[in-house]
Design a protein around this motif. Structure first.
Motif, PDB file in Angstrom:
ATOM      1  N   ARG A   1      26.980  14.507   6.556  1.00 56.20           N
ATOM      2  CA  ARG A   1      26.182  14.361   5.342  1.00 56.20           C
ATOM      3  C   ARG A   1      24.748  13.932   5.607  1.00 56.20           C
ATOM      4  O   ARG A   1      23.874  14.231   4.808  1.00 56.20           O
ATOM      5  CB  ARG A   1      26.875  13.400   4.389  1.00 56.20           C
ATOM      6  N   VAL A   2      24.469  13.240   6.716  1.00 58.15           N
ATOM      7  CA  VAL A   2      23.086  12.842   6.988  1.00 58.15           C
ATOM      8  C   VAL A   2      22.240  14.031   7.424  1.00 58.15           C
ATOM      9  O   VAL A   2      21.019  13.933   7.445  1.00 58.15           O
ATOM     10  CB  VAL A   2      22.987  11.708   8.043  1.00 58.15           C
ATOM     11  N   ARG A   3      22.868  15.149   7.727  1.00 61.15           N
ATOM     12  CA  ARG A   3      22.114  16.333   8.156  1.00 61.15           C
ATOM     13  C   ARG A   3      21.225  16.878   7.048  1.00 61.15           C
ATOM     14  O   ARG A   3      20.262  17.572   7.320  1.00 61.15           O
ATOM     15  CB  ARG A   3      23.056  17.414   8.657  1.00 61.15           C
ATOM     16  N   SER A   4      21.524  16.566   5.795  1.00 53.34           N
ATOM     17  CA  SER A   4      20.705  17.076   4.694  1.00 53.34           C
ATOM     18  C   SER A   4      19.600  16.101   4.292  1.00 53.34           C
ATOM     19  O   SER A   4      18.827  16.394   3.392  1.00 53.34           O
ATOM     20  CB  SER A   4      21.593  17.383   3.484  1.00 53.34           C
ATOM     21  N   LEU A   5      19.503  14.961   4.985  1.00 56.74           N
ATOM     22  CA  LEU A   5      18.509  13.950   4.633  1.00 56.74           C
ATOM     23  C   LEU A   5      17.252  14.081   5.496  1.00 56.74           C
ATOM     24  O   LEU A   5      17.298  14.550   6.626  1.00 56.74           O
ATOM     25  CB  LEU A   5      19.100  12.551   4.823  1.00 56.74           C
ATOM     26  N   SER A   6      16.144  13.593   4.940  1.00 55.04           N
ATOM     27  CA  SER A   6      14.891  13.560   5.701  1.00 55.04           C
ATOM     28  C   SER A   6      14.913  12.375   6.655  1.00 55.04           C
ATOM     29  O   SER A   6      15.779  11.483   6.558  1.00 55.04           O
ATOM     30  CB  SER A   6      13.710  13.418   4.743  1.00 55.04           C
ATOM     31  N   ALA A   7      13.937  12.326   7.570  1.00 54.35           N
ATOM     32  CA  ALA A   7      13.856  11.224   8.536  1.00 54.35           C
ATOM     33  C   ALA A   7      13.692   9.889   7.811  1.00 54.35           C
ATOM     34  O   ALA A   7      14.311   8.889   8.197  1.00 54.35           O
ATOM     35  CB  ALA A   7      12.695  11.454   9.499  1.00 54.35           C
ATOM     36  N   GLU A   8      12.901   9.869   6.748  1.00 58.90           N
ATOM     37  CA  GLU A   8      12.687   8.626   5.999  1.00 58.90           C
ATOM     38  C   GLU A   8      13.985   8.149   5.344  1.00 58.90           C
ATOM     39  O   GLU A   8      14.280   6.952   5.329  1.00 58.90           O
ATOM     40  CB  GLU A   8      11.605   8.822   4.927  1.00 58.90           C
ATOM     41  N   GLU A   9      14.758   9.078   4.823  1.00 60.03           N
ATOM     42  CA  GLU A   9      16.029   8.705   4.181  1.00 60.03           C
ATOM     43  C   GLU A   9      17.030   8.181   5.202  1.00 60.03           C
ATOM     44  O   GLU A   9      17.741   7.204   4.948  1.00 60.03           O
ATOM     45  CB  GLU A   9      16.607   9.900   3.415  1.00 60.03           C
ATOM     46  N   VAL A  10      17.083   8.819   6.373  1.00 58.38           N
ATOM     47  CA  VAL A  10      17.999   8.353   7.416  1.00 58.38           C
ATOM     48  C   VAL A  10      17.552   6.977   7.909  1.00 58.38           C
ATOM     49  O   VAL A  10      18.375   6.086   8.141  1.00 58.38           O
ATOM     50  CB  VAL A  10      18.088   9.365   8.581  1.00 58.38           C
ATOM     51  N   GLU A  11      16.250   6.761   8.041  1.00 61.86           N
ATOM     52  CA  GLU A  11      15.739   5.448   8.454  1.00 61.86           C
ATOM     53  C   GLU A  11      16.073   4.380   7.417  1.00 61.86           C
ATOM     54  O   GLU A  11      16.358   3.236   7.764  1.00 61.86           O
ATOM     55  CB  GLU A  11      14.240   5.520   8.704  1.00 61.86           C
ATOM     56  N   GLU A  12      16.051   4.758   6.146  1.00 64.68           N
ATOM     57  CA  GLU A  12      16.430   3.817   5.085  1.00 64.68           C
ATOM     58  C   GLU A  12      17.904   3.412   5.234  1.00 64.68           C
ATOM     59  O   GLU A  12      18.254   2.236   5.124  1.00 64.68           O
ATOM     60  CB  GLU A  12      16.187   4.462   3.714  1.00 64.68           C
ATOM     61  N   LEU A  13      18.763   4.397   5.510  1.00 66.28           N
ATOM     62  CA  LEU A  13      20.180   4.092   5.735  1.00 66.28           C
ATOM     63  C   LEU A  13      20.358   3.220   6.978  1.00 66.28           C
ATOM     64  O   LEU A  13      21.165   2.280   6.982  1.00 66.28           O
ATOM     65  CB  LEU A  13      20.988   5.380   5.908  1.00 66.28           C
TER      66      LEU A  13
ATOM     67  N   ARG B   1      21.834  -1.887   9.469  1.00 67.64           N
ATOM     68  CA  ARG B   1      21.548  -2.994  10.390  1.00 67.64           C
ATOM     69  C   ARG B   1      21.546  -4.346   9.685  1.00 67.64           C
ATOM     70  O   ARG B   1      21.897  -5.347  10.294  1.00 67.64           O
ATOM     71  CB  ARG B   1      20.223  -2.758  11.093  1.00 67.64           C
ATOM     72  N   THR B   2      21.158  -4.387   8.422  1.00 68.77           N
ATOM     73  CA  THR B   2      21.134  -5.667   7.706  1.00 68.77           C
ATOM     74  C   THR B   2      22.457  -5.998   7.038  1.00 68.77           C
ATOM     75  O   THR B   2      22.624  -7.102   6.544  1.00 68.77           O
ATOM     76  CB  THR B   2      20.019  -5.694   6.637  1.00 68.77           C
ATOM     77  N   HIS B   3      23.386  -5.067   7.030  1.00 70.07           N
ATOM     78  CA  HIS B   3      24.674  -5.319   6.370  1.00 70.07           C
ATOM     79  C   HIS B   3      25.818  -5.300   7.373  1.00 70.07           C
ATOM     80  O   HIS B   3      26.078  -6.286   8.022  1.00 70.07           O
ATOM     81  CB  HIS B   3      24.887  -4.332   5.218  1.00 70.07           C
ATOM     82  N   ALA B   4      26.477  -4.186   7.539  1.00 74.09           N
ATOM     83  CA  ALA B   4      27.668  -4.128   8.399  1.00 74.09           C
ATOM     84  C   ALA B   4      27.310  -4.042   9.881  1.00 74.09           C
ATOM     85  O   ALA B   4      28.036  -4.547  10.724  1.00 74.09           O
ATOM     86  CB  ALA B   4      28.551  -2.954   8.009  1.00 74.09           C
ATOM     87  N   ASP B   5      26.210  -3.391  10.215  1.00 77.24           N
ATOM     88  CA  ASP B   5      25.744  -3.217  11.589  1.00 77.24           C
ATOM     89  C   ASP B   5      26.851  -2.681  12.502  1.00 77.24           C
ATOM     90  O   ASP B   5      27.122  -3.212  13.574  1.00 77.24           O
ATOM     91  CB  ASP B   5      25.170  -4.525  12.142  1.00 77.24           C
TER      92      ASP B   5
ATOM     93  N   VAL C   1      28.051   3.784  13.632  1.00 76.54           N
ATOM     94  CA  VAL C   1      27.223   4.276  12.531  1.00 76.54           C
ATOM     95  C   VAL C   1      25.746   4.226  12.926  1.00 76.54           C
ATOM     96  O   VAL C   1      25.007   5.195  12.702  1.00 76.54           O
ATOM     97  CB  VAL C   1      27.486   3.465  11.243  1.00 76.54           C
ATOM     98  N   THR C   2      25.312   3.120  13.522  1.00 77.97           N
ATOM     99  CA  THR C   2      23.905   3.037  13.924  1.00 77.97           C
ATOM    100  C   THR C   2      23.586   4.079  14.992  1.00 77.97           C
ATOM    101  O   THR C   2      22.485   4.629  15.005  1.00 77.97           O
ATOM    102  CB  THR C   2      23.534   1.621  14.419  1.00 77.97           C
ATOM    103  N   GLU C   3      24.549   4.390  15.863  1.00 80.42           N
ATOM    104  CA  GLU C   3      24.323   5.428  16.875  1.00 80.42           C
ATOM    105  C   GLU C   3      24.144   6.799  16.232  1.00 80.42           C
ATOM    106  O   GLU C   3      23.266   7.572  16.619  1.00 80.42           O
ATOM    107  CB  GLU C   3      25.471   5.461  17.879  1.00 80.42           C
ATOM    108  N   VAL C   4      24.973   7.114  15.239  1.00 80.82           N
ATOM    109  CA  VAL C   4      24.860   8.402  14.539  1.00 80.82           C
ATOM    110  C   VAL C   4      23.512   8.496  13.832  1.00 80.82           C
ATOM    111  O   VAL C   4      22.811   9.514  13.928  1.00 80.82           O
ATOM    112  CB  VAL C   4      26.024   8.576  13.525  1.00 80.82           C
ATOM    113  N   LEU C   5      23.132   7.442  13.127  1.00 83.65           N
ATOM    114  CA  LEU C   5      21.877   7.462  12.372  1.00 83.65           C
ATOM    115  C   LEU C   5      20.667   7.504  13.305  1.00 83.65           C
ATOM    116  O   LEU C   5      19.710   8.248  13.053  1.00 83.65           O
ATOM    117  CB  LEU C   5      21.807   6.246  11.448  1.00 83.65           C
TER     118      LEU C   5
END
Length: 116
Positions: free
Chosen positions: A25-37, A42-46, A50-54
């Motif tokens: 699903r992150v494949r349809s997002l822009s770089a800014e949107e992925v950086e937001e995720l 990083r500030t929540h579940a970390d 998931v951080t490696e995929v993003l």
């Protein structure tokens, strides 16, 4: 990002997505949107996977990859709209019956003397 901003994330119900679904699903997002995720993660579940995929997706986008078409908010199996109940209703359920006490009605028992 505050917990109240969770609903404004680029992916609906982000916190409950399995990693396999997140990866596609992150494949349809822009770089800014992925950086937001990534910042939210990083500030929540970390979670490391998931951080490696993003992080990998941000690198791909910055290297020239283009977001794919598709709606990141489209209904996915993990967001099923199940009613939580059985699809069986009184109209579709079979009539109740009690099992016969011995054998079945189509196979009558034989007297013991006839057994071989």
């Amino acid at each position: 990002m505050a917990d109240s901003d969770r609903g404004t994330l680029p992916l609906p119900d982000y916190d409950h997505l399995p990693i396999g679904s997140l990866e596609s699903r992150v494949r349809s997002l822009s770089a800014e949107e992925v950086e937001e995720l990534l910042a939210y993660e990083r500030t929540h579940a970390d979670r490391l996977p998931v951080t490696e995929v993003l992080t990998a997706r941000v690198r791909q986008l910055k290297a020239g990859a283009e977001p794919t078409s598709g709606d990141p908010g489209a209904l996915r199996p993990e967001q099923g709209r199940g009613s939580g109940g059985s699809p069986v209703s009184p109209a579709t359920s079979p009539l109740p019956f009690g099992p016969p006490p011995h054998g079945t009605p189509d196979q009558r028992g034989r007297p013991k003397s006839d057994r071989t």
